[in-house]
Design an enzyme around this catalytic site. Structure first.
Site, PDB file in Angstrom:
ATOM      1  N   SER A  18       0.907  -1.196  -0.096  1.00 29.62           N
ATOM      2  CA  SER A  18       0.081   0.001   0.036  1.00 29.62           C
ATOM      3  C   SER A  18       0.922   1.333  -0.135  1.00 29.62           C
ATOM      4  O   SER A  18       1.523   1.496   0.927  1.00 29.62           O
ATOM      5  CB  SER A  18      -0.855  -0.011   1.113  1.00 29.62           C
ATOM      6  N   HIS A  43      -1.287  -1.273  -4.238  1.00 25.95           N
ATOM      7  CA  HIS A  43      -2.469  -1.129  -3.369  1.00 25.95           C
ATOM      8  C   HIS A  43      -2.549   0.418  -3.320  1.00 25.95           C
ATOM      9  O   HIS A  43      -1.593   0.939  -2.751  1.00 25.95           O
ATOM     10  CB  HIS A  43      -2.701  -1.649  -2.111  1.00 25.95           C
ATOM     11  N   ASP A  45      -4.957   3.754  -1.650  1.00 23.86           N
ATOM     12  CA  ASP A  45      -5.707   3.963  -0.756  1.00 23.86           C
ATOM     13  C   ASP A  45      -6.149   5.435  -0.920  1.00 23.86           C
ATOM     14  O   ASP A  45      -5.465   6.251  -0.954  1.00 23.86           O
ATOM     15  CB  ASP A  45      -5.243   3.837   0.793  1.00 23.86           C
ATOM     16  N   MET A  47      -8.715   8.198  -0.032  1.00 25.40           N
ATOM     17  CA  MET A  47      -9.396   8.634   1.188  1.00 25.40           C
ATOM     18  C   MET A  47     -10.035  10.155   1.071  1.00 25.40           C
ATOM     19  O   MET A  47      -9.241  10.934   0.600  1.00 25.40           O
ATOM     20  CB  MET A  47      -8.637   8.698   2.569  1.00 25.40           C
ATOM     21  N   HIS A  76      -8.594   1.148  -3.620  1.00 20.50           N
ATOM     22  CA  HIS A  76      -9.400   1.102  -2.467  1.00 20.50           C
ATOM     23  C   HIS A  76      -9.985   2.440  -1.994  1.00 20.50           C
ATOM     24  O   HIS A  76      -9.350   3.039  -1.619  1.00 20.50           O
ATOM     25  CB  HIS A  76      -8.511   0.370  -1.441  1.00 20.50           C
ATOM     26  N   MET A  78     -11.931   4.597  -0.185  1.00 21.91           N
ATOM     27  CA  MET A  78     -12.651   4.868   1.300  1.00 21.91           C
ATOM     28  C   MET A  78     -13.248   6.419   1.064  1.00 21.91           C
ATOM     29  O   MET A  78     -12.869   7.563   1.706  1.00 21.91           O
ATOM     30  CB  MET A  78     -11.468   4.941   2.184  1.00 21.91           C
ATOM     31  N   MET A 147     -11.211  -5.896   5.722  1.00 26.79           N
ATOM     32  CA  MET A 147     -10.541  -4.813   6.467  1.00 26.79           C
ATOM     33  C   MET A 147     -10.102  -5.643   7.751  1.00 26.79           C
ATOM     34  O   MET A 147     -10.930  -6.060   8.466  1.00 26.79           O
ATOM     35  CB  MET A 147     -11.026  -3.534   6.807  1.00 26.79           C
ATOM     36  N   ASP A 181      -6.639  -6.459   4.619  1.00 24.05           N
ATOM     37  CA  ASP A 181      -5.857  -5.162   4.682  1.00 24.05           C
ATOM     38  C   ASP A 181      -5.585  -4.680   6.144  1.00 24.05           C
ATOM     39  O   ASP A 181      -6.869  -4.279   6.461  1.00 24.05           O
ATOM     40  CB  ASP A 181      -6.753  -4.073   3.632  1.00 24.05           C
TER      41      ASP A 181
HETATM   42  C1  DX5 Z   1      -6.034   1.479   5.892  1.00 25.64           C
HETATM   43  C2  DX5 Z   1      -5.709   1.505   4.313  1.00 25.64           C
HETATM   44  C3  DX5 Z   1      -4.725   0.010   4.321  1.00 25.64           C
HETATM   45  C4  DX5 Z   1      -3.207   0.773   4.985  1.00 25.64           C
HETATM   46  C5  DX5 Z   1      -2.552  -0.515   5.540  1.00 25.64           C
HETATM   47  O1  DX5 Z   1      -7.152   2.336   5.893  1.00 25.64           O
HETATM   48  O2  DX5 Z   1      -6.693   0.673   3.944  1.00 25.64           O
HETATM   49  O3  DX5 Z   1      -4.196  -0.078   3.191  1.00 25.64           O
HETATM   50  O4  DX5 Z   1      -2.510   1.332   4.065  1.00 25.64           O
HETATM   51  O5  DX5 Z   1      -1.479   0.119   6.303  1.00 25.64           O
HETATM   52  P1  DX5 Z   1      -0.552  -1.054   7.167  1.00 25.64           P
HETATM   53  O6  DX5 Z   1      -0.162  -2.273   6.408  1.00 25.64           O
HETATM   54  O7  DX5 Z   1       0.556  -0.158   7.762  1.00 25.64           O
HETATM   55  O8  DX5 Z   1      -1.624  -1.331   8.477  1.00 25.64           O
HETATM   56 ZN    ZN Z   2      -6.378  -0.180   1.968  1.00 23.14          ZN
END
Ligand code: DX5
Ligand code: ZN
Length: 224
Positions: A18, A43, A45, A47, A76, A78, A147, A181
């Site tokens: 990620s 990956h 993320d 947000m 992903h 969010m 998750m 994840d």
């Molecule tokens: C959290 C994200 C994850 C995050 C994982 O909201 O969806 O993808 O980057 O990070 P680690 O591996 O540090 O828990």
């Molecule tokens: Zn993620």
């Protein structure tokens, strides 16, 4: 063991670093390093500061990464109302686009829009969301992202109680990819793999390591 002996029959798990934990000022160098180091996909993320209390990036960053690599880009989302943005992410070059079942939106229309835009749809569920919530949609998604932390931030502690959902999806014969994840590292990866996860998403454990290739190997083949 002789050199001609068959390799042990282990299921190959995919590793998806990620980029949330990468150095954004050197993103191209960072993704090259993890891909050269054995990562199977990236990956991303996304947000919005609304669905989750953090803000990251949008389609322009996906577009730049698309120019930099042929690797599968697993977005992903969010974000609230993902249907408003899925086409832009697909146009930017996202291969997989996953949306949260908890996000306020018309899920059927959103999944349809992802497919129509040429990307592969996925569904994400938070640690406290039961599998029942996504069952009606399973035949319409190529990926389920379980998750193992509450979304929003990297570096949180793994929640082993979600592994039951991974196990159940596999036991029910779900044919798509099951990804996990949050809080995945060399210590927590074996349990996730044993439960049946096809893809391990890891931010801190990969980008926080001095030797990223070794970190990726450590996730795929945890030390005995
Ligand atoms: C959290 C994200 C994850 C995050 C994982 O909201 O969806 O993808 O980057 O990070 P680690 O591996 O540090 O828990
Ligand atoms: Zn993620």
């Amino acid at each position: 063991m002789s050199r001609s002996a068959a390799p042990p029959a282990v299921r190959a798990v995919k590793v998806a670093p990620s980029i949330l934990s990468a150095d954004f000022a050197n993103l191209e160098r960072e993704v090259r390093e993890v891909l050269d180091g054995g990562a199977d996909l990236l990956h991303l993320d996304v947000m919005d500061g609304h669905f989750v209390p953090n803000i990251t990036f949008g389609p322009p960053v996906v577009k730049s990464l698309r120019r930099a690599t042929d690797a599968v880009l697993d977005c992903h989302l969010m974000i609230s109302e993902p249907s408003r943005y899925v086409e832009a992410f697909a146009r930017a070059g996202a291969d997989w686009i996953s949306v949260h079942v908890e996000a306020p939106d018309d899920l059927s229309a959103t999944l349809g829009a992802i497919r129509a835009a040429g990307a592969r749809p996925g569904l994400v569920l938070n640690p406290d969301t039961p599998l029942e919530r996504i069952r009606p949609w399973l035949d319409r998604v190529d990926l389920v992202l379980v998750m193992s932390v509450f979304p929003g931030f990297g570096g949180q502690a793994f929640m082993p109680e979600v592994l039951g959902k991974v196990r159940a999806l596999k036991a029910e014969g779900y044919a798509g990819e099951v990804s996990i994840d949050g809080g995945i590292d060399a210590r927590t990866a074996p349990g996730a793999v044993q439960a049946g996860a096809d893809i391990l998403v890891a931010g801190t454990a990969v980008f926080g390591a001095a030797d990223r290739a070794a970190a990726i190997r450590g996730l795929r083949q945890p030390a005995a």
